[in-house]
Design a protein around this motif. Structure first.
Motif, short mmCIF file in Angstrom:
data_model
loop_
_atom_site.label_atom_id
_atom_site.label_comp_id
_atom_site.label_asym_id
_atom_site.label_seq_id
_atom_site.Cartn_x
_atom_site.Cartn_y
_atom_site.Cartn_z
N ALA A 69 0.84 -1.21 0.00
CA ALA A 69 0.00 0.00 0.00
C ALA A 69 0.87 1.26 0.00
O ALA A 69 0.60 2.22 -0.73
CB ALA A 69 -0.94 -0.01 1.21
N GLN A 70 1.93 1.25 0.79
CA GLN A 70 2.81 2.42 0.85
C GLN A 70 3.58 2.60 -0.46
O GLN A 70 3.80 3.73 -0.90
CB GLN A 70 3.75 2.33 2.06
N SER A 71 3.94 1.48 -1.11
CA SER A 71 4.62 1.58 -2.41
C SER A 71 3.69 2.22 -3.44
O SER A 71 4.12 3.05 -4.25
CB SER A 71 5.01 0.19 -2.93
N GLU A 72 2.43 1.82 -3.39
CA GLU A 72 1.45 2.35 -4.35
C GLU A 72 1.26 3.86 -4.16
O GLU A 72 1.27 4.63 -5.12
CB GLU A 72 0.12 1.65 -4.11
N SER A 73 1.14 4.28 -2.90
CA SER A 73 0.98 5.72 -2.63
C SER A 73 2.24 6.48 -3.00
O SER A 73 2.18 7.62 -3.50
CB SER A 73 0.67 5.95 -1.15
N ALA A 74 3.41 5.88 -2.77
CA ALA A 74 4.68 6.55 -3.09
C ALA A 74 4.81 6.77 -4.60
O ALA A 74 5.35 7.78 -5.05
CB ALA A 74 5.86 5.74 -2.57
N LEU A 75 4.29 5.81 -5.36
CA LEU A 75 4.33 5.95 -6.81
C LEU A 75 3.42 7.09 -7.26
O LEU A 75 3.79 7.94 -8.07
CB LEU A 75 3.88 4.62 -7.43
N ALA A 76 2.23 7.15 -6.68
CA ALA A 76 1.27 8.20 -7.03
C ALA A 76 1.82 9.58 -6.63
O ALA A 76 1.75 10.54 -7.41
CB ALA A 76 -0.08 7.94 -6.34
N LEU A 77 2.40 9.66 -5.45
CA LEU A 77 2.92 10.95 -4.98
C LEU A 77 4.15 11.36 -5.79
O LEU A 77 4.34 12.55 -6.10
CB LEU A 77 3.26 10.86 -3.48
N GLY A 78 4.96 10.39 -6.16
CA GLY A 78 6.14 10.67 -6.99
C GLY A 78 5.72 11.26 -8.33
O GLY A 78 6.31 12.23 -8.81
N ARG A 79 4.70 10.64 -8.93
CA ARG A 79 4.21 11.15 -10.22
C ARG A 79 3.67 12.57 -10.08
O ARG A 79 3.85 13.41 -10.95
CB ARG A 79 3.07 10.26 -10.74
N PHE A 80 3.03 12.86 -8.94
CA PHE A 80 2.46 14.18 -8.72
C PHE A 80 3.56 15.23 -8.54
O PHE A 80 3.47 16.33 -9.06
CB PHE A 80 1.55 14.15 -7.48
N ILE A 81 4.61 14.87 -7.81
CA ILE A 81 5.67 15.84 -7.49
C ILE A 81 6.61 16.06 -8.68
O ILE A 81 7.11 17.18 -8.89
CB ILE A 81 6.48 15.35 -6.25
N GLU A 82 6.86 15.02 -9.48
CA GLU A 82 7.91 15.07 -10.51
C GLU A 82 7.88 16.32 -11.41
O GLU A 82 8.92 16.96 -11.58
CB GLU A 82 7.89 13.79 -11.36
N PRO A 83 6.73 16.70 -11.97
CA PRO A 83 6.76 17.88 -12.86
C PRO A 83 7.05 19.21 -12.15
O PRO A 83 7.35 20.20 -12.79
CB PRO A 83 5.34 17.91 -13.46
N ARG A 84 6.99 19.22 -10.81
CA ARG A 84 7.15 20.47 -10.06
C ARG A 84 8.58 20.68 -9.56
O ARG A 84 8.88 21.75 -9.00
CB ARG A 84 6.20 20.47 -8.84
N VAL A 85 9.45 19.67 -9.67
CA VAL A 85 10.78 19.77 -9.05
C VAL A 85 11.89 19.62 -10.09
O VAL A 85 11.64 19.27 -11.25
CB VAL A 85 10.95 18.73 -7.92
N ALA A 86 13.14 19.88 -9.65
CA ALA A 86 14.27 19.84 -10.58
C ALA A 86 14.66 18.41 -10.93
O ALA A 86 15.12 18.14 -12.04
CB ALA A 86 15.47 20.57 -9.95
N ARG A 87 14.51 17.48 -9.97
CA ARG A 87 14.94 16.10 -10.21
C ARG A 87 14.14 15.16 -9.32
O ARG A 87 13.89 15.46 -8.15
CB ARG A 87 16.44 15.98 -9.87
N MET A 88 13.76 14.05 -9.90
CA MET A 88 13.02 13.04 -9.15
C MET A 88 13.88 11.79 -9.07
O MET A 88 14.46 11.37 -10.08
CB MET A 88 11.70 12.75 -9.86
N LEU A 89 14.01 11.20 -7.88
CA LEU A 89 14.79 9.97 -7.69
C LEU A 89 13.85 8.91 -7.12
O LEU A 89 13.71 8.79 -5.90
CB LEU A 89 15.96 10.23 -6.74
N HIS A 90 13.20 8.18 -8.00
CA HIS A 90 12.20 7.19 -7.59
C HIS A 90 12.39 5.96 -8.48
O HIS A 90 12.12 6.02 -9.68
CB HIS A 90 10.79 7.77 -7.75
N PRO A 91 12.84 4.83 -7.91
CA PRO A 91 13.11 3.65 -8.75
C PRO A 91 11.88 3.11 -9.47
O PRO A 91 12.02 2.37 -10.46
CB PRO A 91 13.65 2.61 -7.76
N GLY A 92 10.69 3.50 -9.01
CA GLY A 92 9.46 3.03 -9.65
C GLY A 92 9.03 3.88 -10.82
O GLY A 92 8.05 3.55 -11.50
#
Ligand SMILES: *Cc1c(COP(=O)(O)O)cnc(C)c1O
Length: 396
Positions: free
Chosen positions: A267-290
Motif C-alpha cells: 500500500a505504501q509503495s502504491e501511494s509513493a508511486l502516485a505521490l512521486g508522479r504528482f511531485i515530478e513535474p514540479r521539481v528539478a529532479r526526481m529519484l524514484h526507482p518506480g
C-alpha cells in the motif's frame, strides 16, 4: 512448531504464522519472555545445554524464546536458512561486517549509503587495519575495478539511502562469487516482501528492522540473515560474546509488525508511486526507482516486486527552498525516520548525512536541495493536498 512444516507456506502466511512457539497456555498472540536467565530441572541439563548436546535456553544473551520466534519468522520471510536479530540496524551492520573481517582484509562498499554505514567503512574499518574502497555502486565495472587480492566483502544498499541508487545485484553477486568475496546487502529500504537478495546470490542480508519491519516507528531493531554456516560459524561467535542483543520486548513488537508487512509495503509503495508522479513535474529532479525517469528503473523493477515507500527529489532553490517546503507542511511530519505508517519528509544534507561533510555529500549526490520522503498509510488525497500546498508555498 516444526519449522519444516512451515516451509510450504506462502509469504503472507509465514509473516502471520511463522515463528510461533505456543506455551502451555495456548495464547494466540505470542508471549513476551522478559527474562534474562533460565532455571533447570537438574544439573545434567545445564551441562548438556552448555555443551550444545541439548537444545534449550540458558541466558538471554545466547537465546531467548521471544527473540528466537522473531528470528524464525524473519528467516522464513527471507527464505534464509538462519537469522539473528540485534539491538538496532547499525548493530546488525557492524556485526555482519566485523564478524568476518580481520586486519589486512579489504572491503568494497557503495558510496551511496546510510550515513552510519559509511562511517563503518570510512572510519571504523581503517582503525582496525581493514582497508576500504568506496565506489559508485550503480556503475557495474567499478565493482570489478575495485577488487584486490585481499578483498573479502562487498557491502551495499539497494535502493540506497538517500539517493535511491540501484545496484545490479545479479552482476555484483556473480562477480563476488567468482572471486570468493562475501556479499552483504543492507535491504532495509525493501524488506523481503519487496526484494530478496539471496535469490540473486547474496551471502548475507542485513536489516534495520526499525524501519518497515516494525513499520510503526516504535522500536529500534536489526537483523542478519544468511546460511546456517555463516550465522553459526561467523556471526554467532561475534554476537554472543560482544552482546548487541535485542530486548525481548522490542523483538515482540517487531514480530507483531511483520504480520502486516505485506499489506503495508504494498500500500505504501502504491501511494509513493502516485505521490512521486504528482511531485515530478514540479521539481528539478526526481529519484524514484518506480518511475521511468530513474536511470535504473527497469533493473529496479526486475529486482523488486514494488519500489517501496521511500523516494527523493531535488528542489532547484537549495537549502532555503527545501526548508521552506518542510516548514509549510501541515500533515506530513518533518522527520528523518523512514518505514513508518506516517508520511515523513527530511532534508538529508542537514540531518542524516550532515556528519559526512560537504565533499562526501556532493560525491554521493546529496545536494542542498535534496529532500527524502517516506510515504505512509494516510489517504493519498490528503497527502497530495498537503504536498501540493507546501510546494506552492515554497514557490514550486
Ligand atoms: C536506518 C538505516 C540503518 C540503521 O538502522 P538503525 O536501526 O537506525 O540503527 C542502516 N541502513 C539503512 C539503509 C537504514 O535506513
Amino acid at each position: 512448531m516444526d519449522r519444516a512444516a512451515t516451509r510450504h507456506w506462502r509469504p503472507a502466511t509465514r509473516a502471520v504464522r511463522g515463528g510461533t512457539w505456543r506455551s502451555e497456555h495456548g495464547e494466540t498472540s505470542e508471549a513476551v519472555f522478559l527474562s534474562s536467565g533460565f532455571s533447570y530441572d537438574d544439573a545434567e541439563t545445564v551441562a548438556a545445554r552448555f555443551t550444545g548436546e541439548a537444545t534449550g535456553m540458558t541466558y538471554s544473551r545466547l537465546q531467548n524464546p521471544t527473540v528466537a520466534m522473531l528470528e524464525e519468522r524473519i528467516a522464513l520471510l527471507e527464505g534464509a536458512e538462519a537469522c539473528r536479530v540485534q539491538a538496532s540496524g547499525m548493530a546488525a551492520m557492524t556485526a555482519a561486517l566485523l564478524c568476518q573481517l580481520s586486519v589486512g582484509d579489504h572491503v568494497v562498499a557503495a558510496r551511496a549509503a546510510f550515513g552510519s554505514c559509511r562511517w563503518l567503512v570510512d572510519h571504523l574499518c581503517p582503525r582496525f587495519g581493514i582497508e576500504a574502497t568506496v565506489i559508485d555502486s550503480a556503475v557495474d565495472e567499478e565493482w570489478e575495478r575495485a577488487i584486490r587480492p585481499n578483498t573479502k566483502v562487498f557491502f551495499f544498499e539497494t535502493p540506497a539511502n538517500p539517493t535511491l541508487d540501484v545496484v545490479n545485484m545479479q552482476y555484483v553477486c556473480d562477480l563476488a562469487r567468482a572471486h570468493g568475496i562475501v556479499t552483504v546487502v543492507d535491504n532495509a529500504f525493501a524488506t523481503p516482501v519487496l526484494q530478496r537478495p539471496l535469490e540473486f546470490g547474496a551471502d548475507a542480508v542485513a536489516y534495520s528492522a526499525t524501519k518497515l519491519m516494525d513499520g510503526q516507528g516504535r522500536v529500534l531493531a536489526g537483523a542478519v540473515c544468511g546460511s546456517s554456516q555463516f550465522i553459526e560459524e561467523k556471526l554467532l561467535p561475534f554476537q554472543r560474546n560482544t552482546g548487541p542483543n535485542l530486548s525481548p520486548f522490542s523483538a515482540w513488537v517487531v514480530h507483531k509488525g511483520l504480520e502486516t508487512l505485506h499489506l503495508r509495503a504494498r500500500a505504501q509503495s502504491e501511494s509513493a508511486l502516485a505521490l512521486g508522479r504528482f511531485i515530478e513535474p514540479r521539481v528539478a529532479r526526481m529519484l524514484h526507482p518506480g518511475l521511468p525517469s530513474h536511470p535504473r528503473h527497469e533493473l529496479a523493477m526486475r529486482q523488486m516486486d514494488a519500489a517501496g515507500p521511500i523516494f527523493a527529489f531535488e528542489v532547484p532553490g537549495g537549502r532555503e527552498q527545501a526548508f521552506a517546503l518542510l516548514n509549510a507542511l501541515e500533515l506530513v511530519d518533518i522527520s528523518n525516520n523512514i518505514g513508518d505508517t506516517r508520511s515523513l519528509l527530511c532534508h538529508p544534507a542537514s540531518s542524516t548525512h550532515a556528519n559526512l561533510g560537504a565533499e562526501a555529500r556532493e560525491a554521493m549526490g546529496v545536494s542542498e536541495g535534496l529532500l527524502r520522503i517516506n510515504v505512509g498509510l494516510e489517504d493519498i488525497a490528503d497527502l497530495t493536498e498537503d504536498i501540493d500546498r507546501a510546494l506552492a508555498k515554497a514557490g514550486l
